[in-house]
Design a protein around this motif. Structure first.
Motif, mmCIF file in Angstrom:
data_model
loop_
_atom_site.group_PDB
_atom_site.id
_atom_site.type_symbol
_atom_site.label_atom_id
_atom_site.label_comp_id
_atom_site.label_asym_id
_atom_site.label_seq_id
_atom_site.Cartn_x
_atom_site.Cartn_y
_atom_site.Cartn_z
ATOM 1 N N THR A 106 -0.990 -3.133 -3.925
ATOM 2 C CA THR A 106 0.232 -2.685 -3.842
ATOM 3 C C THR A 106 1.295 -3.559 -4.801
ATOM 4 N N LEU A 107 2.178 -3.062 -5.392
ATOM 5 C CA LEU A 107 3.211 -3.722 -6.237
ATOM 6 C C LEU A 107 4.621 -3.057 -5.855
ATOM 7 N N ARG A 108 5.237 -3.880 -5.426
ATOM 8 C CA ARG A 108 6.819 -3.404 -5.238
ATOM 9 C C ARG A 108 7.592 -4.034 -6.485
ATOM 10 N N TRP A 109 8.480 -3.039 -6.991
ATOM 11 C CA TRP A 109 9.310 -3.321 -8.474
ATOM 12 C C TRP A 109 10.484 -2.550 -8.251
ATOM 13 N N TYR A 110 11.431 -3.013 -9.050
ATOM 14 C CA TYR A 110 12.856 -2.642 -9.134
ATOM 15 C C TYR A 110 12.846 -1.713 -10.503
ATOM 16 N N ASN A 111 13.231 -0.358 -10.272
ATOM 17 C CA ASN A 111 13.350 0.638 -11.389
ATOM 18 C C ASN A 111 14.747 0.485 -12.021
ATOM 19 N N LEU A 112 14.520 -0.016 -13.472
ATOM 20 C CA LEU A 112 15.769 -0.077 -14.051
ATOM 21 C C LEU A 112 16.665 1.195 -14.228
ATOM 22 N N SER A 113 15.534 2.110 -14.261
ATOM 23 C CA SER A 113 16.177 3.568 -14.410
ATOM 24 C C SER A 113 16.950 4.293 -13.398
ATOM 25 N N THR A 114 16.495 3.899 -12.233
ATOM 26 C CA THR A 114 16.910 4.689 -10.957
ATOM 27 C C THR A 114 17.731 3.690 -10.233
ATOM 28 N N GLY A 115 17.522 2.407 -10.381
ATOM 29 C CA GLY A 115 18.279 1.666 -9.608
ATOM 30 C C GLY A 115 17.900 1.198 -8.248
ATOM 31 N N ALA A 116 16.541 1.595 -7.978
ATOM 32 C CA ALA A 116 15.853 1.709 -6.691
ATOM 33 C C ALA A 116 14.613 1.000 -6.640
ATOM 34 N N VAL A 117 14.332 0.293 -5.524
ATOM 35 C CA VAL A 117 13.003 -0.398 -5.338
ATOM 36 C C VAL A 117 11.690 0.622 -5.041
ATOM 37 N N GLU A 118 11.000 0.514 -6.012
ATOM 38 C CA GLU A 118 9.667 1.677 -5.626
ATOM 39 C C GLU A 118 8.363 0.688 -5.517
ATOM 40 N N THR A 119 7.461 1.626 -5.148
ATOM 41 C CA THR A 119 6.061 0.959 -4.754
ATOM 42 C C THR A 119 5.070 1.631 -5.600
ATOM 43 N N ALA A 120 3.950 1.019 -6.422
ATOM 44 C CA ALA A 120 3.144 1.575 -7.036
ATOM 45 C C ALA A 120 1.748 0.936 -6.149
ATOM 46 N N SER A 121 0.694 1.819 -5.648
ATOM 47 C CA SER A 121 -0.151 1.433 -5.034
ATOM 48 C C SER A 121 -1.440 2.144 -5.483
ATOM 49 N N LEU A 122 -2.727 1.539 -5.131
ATOM 50 C CA LEU A 122 -4.217 2.040 -5.200
ATOM 51 C C LEU A 122 -4.854 1.988 -3.971
ATOM 52 N N PRO A 123 -5.425 2.854 -3.774
ATOM 53 C CA PRO A 123 -6.289 3.025 -2.501
ATOM 54 C C PRO A 123 -7.422 2.025 -2.635
ATOM 55 N N GLY A 124 -7.978 1.492 -1.213
ATOM 56 C CA GLY A 124 -9.188 0.647 -1.290
ATOM 57 C C GLY A 124 -10.222 1.456 -0.966
ATOM 58 N N ALA A 125 -11.300 0.879 -0.700
ATOM 59 C CA ALA A 125 -12.690 1.580 -0.379
ATOM 60 C C ALA A 125 -13.431 0.752 0.454
ATOM 61 N N ASP A 126 -14.253 1.591 1.275
ATOM 62 C CA ASP A 126 -15.222 0.874 1.967
ATOM 63 C C ASP A 126 -16.647 0.566 1.277
#
Length: 418
Positions: free
Chosen positions: A246-266
């Motif tokens: 999970t990475l939280r980042w600030y979108n310069l285009s929208t002016g909002a904080v967004e989250t990029a994520s990838l699922p884990g695995a068993d």
């Protein structure tokens, strides 16, 4: 003929207004904006003007300081002319891109410029020492992004991963490799933190690879990728889970904080669980001691890995911003006999710390002038390999001269008195 030439020179000198003989060169510095989001760039423009014409290149400063990244974009330096008190002055301007890497204020002190220019009625050029004004640049966090740690601001950020479909019921000796790629636009990938944290799963050993960071510069726009990979090797019976990313980042285009994520695995291994050590006197004590050492090493690794990864990324960023790396790029451009790329690399190399002296720059500029004359003169002709070899030798010699400089010895700790 000599008398005619002297008359022409006198007419040319007296054609310059007398006021230009008393006028002094000027230097100005201006930031496009004084506040910028960390990781983004603002433009610093330096302009030097003389009342006549430039008699040599200006020794521009580098403006390097801790936590402030400085870049020279393509075509960063060029000639200018302006009207001053009704007269045309000529000069040169340079454009820098400055990026604070952390929030806070950056006090940029006044810098000294050595300017050489011609004066009517004199044969030798004059020299003037000018100073740029002190500047203040502030790295600010946008509203709503104060809790981002680390702070990442970009116009785009995506995550992707490669992992085989089967991660459970592995047999001893089988391996699973997880590859995670972060792609960023509008910022350098050096701002991205480590993504695959170490995991401790019974029966499974982990083998992380060194992160791969690749930056792409398109004019003033930056983008790139950070790739991390870990191999999980099945050894004995056990199971666990690979964490999500999970990475939280600030979108310069929208002016909002967004989250990029990838699922884990068993992940699990279909095999007998490794038998615990038996309590057999001295052997047990030795085995317990060895296990304790292994556990301590694992804890140290778990604690040190994120810091080591961040330090490695910082070292790589420092290497890319080093003088030696700029010199390597310039040598490669010379070997390709690419004149435009060589000139761009020269500006970047000359002004990185420690700055190349004017004395070391003279043979380099002389060799470049010879090459440019053959490429762009009135009668263009192929440039022989010997001219490129002369340029390469001058650059290499300047680098050796810098490396051979040694600091002066420190004075004695307790000097004797007379």
């Amino acid at each position: 003929m000599r008398r005619l030439a002297a008359i022409v020179v006198m007419l040319f000198l007296f054609a310059v207004p007398l006021s230009a003989q008393d006028a002094q060169p000027t230097a100005s510095a201006e930031l496009e904006v004084n506040e910028v989001i960390p990781g983004q760039y603002t433009t610093l423009r330096i302009a030097v003007l003389v009342p006549t014409w430039m008699a040599g290149p200006v020794d521009f400063p580098s403006f390097e300081m801790p936590n402030l990244r400085v870049r020279l974009p393509p075509e960063s330096t060029g000639p200018i002319s302006r009207r001053v008190n009704g007269e045309t002055w000529s000069g040169v301007a340079r454009r820098y891109l400055l990026s604070p890497m952390v929030p806070g204020q950056f006090a940029i002190p006044a810098q000294t410029l050595l300017v050489r220019y011609a004066q009517p009625g004199q044969t030798d050029p004059l020299e003037a020492t000018l100073s740029t004004p002190a500047l203040l640049l502030t790295g600010i966090l946008p509203n709503g992004a104060e809790d981002l740690d680390p702070f990442i601001a970009a116009s785009g950020l995506t995550l992707s991963q490669e992992m085989p479909g089967k991660t459970t019921d592995l047999q001893p000796g089988e391996a699973v490799k997880r590859v995670v790629t972060a792609s960023i636009e509008g910022a350098s990938p050096i701002v991205l933190p480590p993504m695959l944290s170490p995991v401790d799963i019974p029966g499974i050993r982990t083998y992380p690879d060194a992160p791969q960071v690749s930056e792409v510069a398109d004019g003033g726009d930056l983008s790139g990728t950070r790739i991390e990979s870990v191999t999980y090797m099945a050894q004995s019976g056990g199971s666990g889970a690979l964490p999500e990313v999970t990475l939280r980042w600030y979108n310069l285009s929208t002016g909002a904080v967004e989250t990029a994520s990838l699922p884990g695995a068993d992940i699990s291994v279909d095999a007998p669980v490794a038998e615990p050590l038996r309590d057999t006197g001295p052997i047990w004590r030795m085995a317990a001691l060895g296990l304790a050492v292994v556990l301590v090493c694992a804890l140290i690794l778990r604690w040190a890995w994120p810091r080591a990864s961040a330090r490695a990324a910082s070292h790589r960023a420092a290497r890319l911003a080093s003088k030696a790396h700029a010199e390597k790029l310039m040598i490669q451009a010379i070997d390709r006999q690419d004149y435009p790329a060589t000139r761009r690399a020269l500006d970047e190399w000359q002004n990185r710390s420690p700055r190349t002296t004017a004395t070391d720059m003279r043979p380099i500029r002389a060799a470049l002038t010879t090459i440019a004359g053959k490429l762009y003169g009135t009668d263009p002709q192929p440039v022989p390999d010997s001219d490129w070899s002369t340029l390469k030798k001058a650059v290499t010699q300047a680098g050796k001269g810098r490396d051979q400089q040694k600091p002066t010895a420190l004075p004695p700790l307790n000097p004797s008195t007379v």
